[in-house]
Design an enzyme around this catalytic site. Sequence first.
Site, mmCIF file in Angstrom:
data_model
loop_
_atom_site.group_PDB
_atom_site.id
_atom_site.type_symbol
_atom_site.label_atom_id
_atom_site.label_comp_id
_atom_site.label_asym_id
_atom_site.label_seq_id
_atom_site.Cartn_x
_atom_site.Cartn_y
_atom_site.Cartn_z
ATOM 1 N N PRO A 284 -17.507 -6.204 -29.172
ATOM 2 C CA PRO A 284 -18.369 -5.124 -29.846
ATOM 3 C C PRO A 284 -19.842 -5.773 -29.949
ATOM 4 O O PRO A 284 -20.219 -6.749 -30.364
ATOM 5 C CB PRO A 284 -17.808 -5.180 -31.256
ATOM 6 C CG PRO A 284 -17.164 -6.647 -31.265
ATOM 7 C CD PRO A 284 -16.499 -7.124 -30.123
ATOM 8 N N ASP A 458 -21.947 -10.633 -28.951
ATOM 9 C CA ASP A 458 -20.712 -10.306 -29.209
ATOM 10 C C ASP A 458 -20.489 -10.359 -30.750
ATOM 11 O O ASP A 458 -20.795 -11.608 -31.270
ATOM 12 C CB ASP A 458 -19.656 -11.253 -28.565
ATOM 13 C CG ASP A 458 -18.141 -10.972 -28.727
ATOM 14 O OD1 ASP A 458 -17.956 -10.137 -29.828
ATOM 15 O OD2 ASP A 458 -17.321 -11.238 -28.266
ATOM 16 N N HIS A 459 -20.524 -9.215 -31.511
ATOM 17 C CA HIS A 459 -20.739 -9.170 -32.904
ATOM 18 C C HIS A 459 -19.292 -9.985 -33.451
ATOM 19 O O HIS A 459 -19.389 -10.246 -34.861
ATOM 20 C CB HIS A 459 -20.751 -7.869 -33.467
ATOM 21 C CG HIS A 459 -21.655 -7.549 -34.445
ATOM 22 N ND1 HIS A 459 -21.948 -8.807 -35.533
ATOM 23 C CD2 HIS A 459 -22.653 -6.584 -34.853
ATOM 24 C CE1 HIS A 459 -22.926 -8.194 -36.496
ATOM 25 N NE2 HIS A 459 -23.304 -7.191 -35.899
ATOM 26 N N ARG A 460 -18.314 -10.123 -32.953
ATOM 27 C CA ARG A 460 -17.244 -11.091 -33.384
ATOM 28 C C ARG A 460 -17.697 -12.355 -33.759
ATOM 29 O O ARG A 460 -16.927 -13.180 -34.648
ATOM 30 C CB ARG A 460 -15.978 -10.956 -32.689
ATOM 31 C CG ARG A 460 -15.337 -9.602 -32.114
ATOM 32 C CD ARG A 460 -14.429 -9.476 -31.206
ATOM 33 N NE ARG A 460 -14.818 -10.264 -30.151
ATOM 34 C CZ ARG A 460 -14.227 -10.205 -28.825
ATOM 35 N NH1 ARG A 460 -12.777 -9.987 -28.739
ATOM 36 N NH2 ARG A 460 -14.536 -10.502 -27.631
#
Length: 486
Positions: A284, A458-460
Amino acid sequence: MVASEFPLPDVGEGLTEAEIVTWRVAPGDTITVNQVLVEIETAKSLVELPSPFAGTVQELLVDEGATVEVGTPIIRVSSAAGSIDLQAPVTDESAWVGPTDTNEHTPRATAAAGAAGAAGGVAAAASATPAPAPATPAEAAEAEDKPGAVLVGYGSAGGHATSRRRRPAPLPTPDGSAPTATEPSAARPAAPASVPAASASPVIAKPPIRKLAKDLGVQLETVPGTGLAGEITRDDVIRHAQQASVFRNIETPEWPTDREERIPVKGVRKAIAKAMVESAFTAPHVSVFSDVNATRTMEFVKRLKASPTFAGVRVSPLLVMAKAVIWAVRRNPTVNSSWTDKEIIVRHYVNLGIAAATPRGLIVPNIKDAEKLSLLELAQALEQMTLTARDGKTQPAEMSGGTITITNLGSFGMDTGTPILNPGEVGIVALGAIKQKPWVVDGEVRPAFVTTVGASFDHRVVDGDVASRFTADIAAVLEEPALLLD
């Protein structure tokens, strides 16, 4: 007379197939050790396969354009001296690298030297071929902006019986100075046949600048000189070449007679598509942007260019950007991680990737352990990476193991963008074009060199606060390069 077949080897990174691009030999040819047999294209790079043995070519078993799996026999060779087991793995690098190699310390050769077995032999031989880079650092800096492959982070084949001849880099003289090198006339394009009639005044340019212009295909009569008394400088020629490269499609071609064109999806293009889809639909993405007053960066770059320490080394704002990213990573280590579903791996080293747009497509070679390099060493590494990418000889090992990437959209005149993450990484930084614009300082509007720094994460792994601090740190260095002394 004993005949043996040569199977397609794995040239590294566990590749399973490759396309036969160009045969360099034909049936009946007598081949020698290290002579290039064939040029192949893998999903990552263009590689020349040399012969580890001497003999006579009996038959080419695969046609040009065909894609074959690793282990498939591609050529049959015979030898009157006895069996030449071309299928046996080569474990001794010296069997692949000729005794006349004088370029063993280049990044390509260094990367290839670390591979094992047949794959390591092939990579070493392919990369140990003297690169077409100029023999001296000064010439290398001058030749960097040659049109044909633009390093997205940096402004805009050899062997026996090969048509792309290269000269080995001469060894330095005992006093440490670089010797003068001459070059075969066939190695460079001919000078322009004529001079524009509009040239009203003589061209003032030193011999190295004239050679650079010739190498880049630039007519000096069309270049405005900014030096003393109108002398044309190296930067003048490079700037002109960059503009020609960026705007190379300025002439609108006629429509082709065919209504459609079909381009097979294979090789690098196939690998790019697969990687981008996996990255875009797995991680994401979140992006942030920051406008930056880069006036002091431009002044800093100007001072470096005038410094004897950086004489002959190509210096650009990318160098400051690269150092800024490394500095910001140390302050925000999470952006230098990878995601495995089960754990987050935070790397305490930086393999700095630089996105490169080449005629074969987008590749991302990286500088290993960039955090250990001085500013000068980093500049030299960026320069070598440029030359390698332009030559189309970036090896798989040079594109693996990256931890974070820079893409310079500014080299194409773009202000910013939302880059897609390089697979396996959680951060990528985009540097926009640096342009003079109005900038408000203490309530007054003043001219300044302004750019935009963009970054995707990467928003994770990377939360908004970390992404913002990281980008702000990069912007801070571009605004004040003295922070690098911290």
